[in-house]
Scaffold this active site. Structure first.
Site, PDB file in Angstrom:
ATOM      1  CE  LYS A  61      49.370  27.797  39.949  1.00 44.26           C
ATOM      2  NZ  LYS A  61      49.075  28.295  38.708  1.00 44.26           N
ATOM      3  CG  HIS A  98      31.154  38.126  44.530  1.00 50.22           C
ATOM      4  ND1 HIS A  98      31.339  39.084  44.646  1.00 50.22           N
ATOM      5  CD2 HIS A  98      30.531  37.787  43.297  1.00 50.22           C
ATOM      6  CE1 HIS A  98      30.784  39.846  43.720  1.00 50.22           C
ATOM      7  NE2 HIS A  98      30.366  39.160  42.834  1.00 50.22           N
ATOM      8  NE  ARG A 118      37.944  36.794  36.286  1.00 57.04           N
ATOM      9  CZ  ARG A 118      38.790  36.633  35.675  1.00 57.04           C
ATOM     10  NH1 ARG A 118      40.076  37.188  36.220  1.00 57.04           N
ATOM     11  NH2 ARG A 118      38.788  36.071  34.337  1.00 57.04           N
ATOM     12  NE  ARG A 270      47.746  33.485  32.082  1.00 58.02           N
ATOM     13  CZ  ARG A 270      47.931  33.082  33.411  1.00 58.02           C
ATOM     14  NH1 ARG A 270      48.054  31.685  33.636  1.00 58.02           N
ATOM     15  NH2 ARG A 270      47.117  33.765  34.205  1.00 58.02           N
TER      16      ARG A 270
END
Length: 282
Positions: A61, A98, A118, A270
């Site tokens: 990822k 951001h 975030r 989760r």
DNA sequence: CGTTCAACCTGGGCGC
DNA sequence: TGCGCCCAGGTTGAAC
């Protein structure tokens, strides 16, 4: 946010920058420092100024830019880890607020931008030997796009964990996250609560094959965009694979195959989505 | 040893 | 309206 298909799409979206020179690299605001090996912005800026981008690849990822600094011969690796909300963009970002990195690229009007709402994402830079030890085959399982059934069986057949939890472990397969873990197990007809050691070689082959098929399909549709401030491609378009989700986010809807209710359960904190009647527990 | 959990962050949505 | 709480695609290291 971004799992394998989204990161792959980001890499393809910025592939035009391969071979180009970074003029300047600015870090307009704090980027989280998750590891002591992560160089400070000042160091990153000076290494990147005048560096040539020699390659753009995905590892699990993460998006990896191979760069050769202006006054050095050795290749360094600039590693972007988007985590939940990080994006690589080559067009203006959703908000200026951001923006974590602005890398001006020679010959290009718009810079390469790392935007992260975030702020859980990271940017780090390592040399080849550190890259190998931190991100080599010991640290990461085979890529979920191409992993085989026997490889998966070898990694999990001794484990008591639930298969869904194992699929999120990047040492088992690299690239699968919470969305695609549910989708893959649905496609393989396996209940997410099945203990790994109960899965046959044949079941592992079904999972590996479903993984490859679903991730390729998701890449074709440029990943999954869910909700508002969500994943975007490098040119700020939404992905389309969410239209093809069979179980993720579909609790209280009917299974498209058998018309029973899709269920949502919690596994290690989760959400997991699955169809109890289509997916069998071993 | 293998496995679970809290922490890292921001902001949207919800109930009161 | 506003406040407090819960939730979200990931990873890490400490705790169990």
């Amino acid at each position: 946010m971004p799992e394998l298909p989204e990161v792959e799409t980001m890499c393809r979206g910025i592939a035009c920058f391969r071979g180009e020179i970074i003029e300047t690299a600015l870090f307009p605001r704090h980027t989280r420092r998750a590891s002591p090996i992560q160089p400070r912005p000042k160091i990153l800026s000076s290494k990147l100024q005048g560096a040539r981008i020699t390659g753009i690849t995905r590892l699990g990822k993460r998006a990896i830019l191979s760069v050769t600094p202006a006054n050095e011969n050795n290749e360094l690796f600039l590693i972007f880890e988007p985590r939940m909300t990080g994006l690589l963009l080559r067009v203006p970002p959703p908000t200026e607020k951001h923006v974590r990195l602005i890398a001006r690229i020679k010959k290009y009007k718009h810079p390469l931008i790392f935007w992260d709402r975030r702020g859980l994402g990271t940017i780090t830079m390592v040399d080849k030997s550190t890259f190998m030890s931190r991100f080599g085959n010991n640290a990461l399982g085979p890529d979920a796009l191409t992993a085989s059934g026997p490889e998966l069986y070898d990694k999990i057949h001794h484990s008591k964990r639930h298969i869904k939890v194992a699929l999120l472990d990047q040492k088992i397969l690299a690239g699968i996250g919470n969305i695609y873990a549910s989708e893959i197990l649905y496609a393989a007809n396996i209940d997410p609560r099945t203990r790994c050691y109960r899965l046959s070689k044949d079941a592992c082959a079904r999972i590996a094959s479903a993984s490859s098929k679903i991730l390729h399909h998701a890449i074709k549709h440029e990943g999954s965009s869910i909700g508002d401030e969500t994943y975007r491609t490098a040119d700020n378009r939404l992905g389309r694979y969410q239209r093809f989700h069979k179980v993720y986010g579909r609790d209280k809807n009917k299974c498209r195959r058998c018309k029973n209710d899709i269920q949502r359960i919690i596994q290690t904190q989760r959400s997991t989505f699955f169809c109890p009647s289509c997916q069998t527990r071993y």
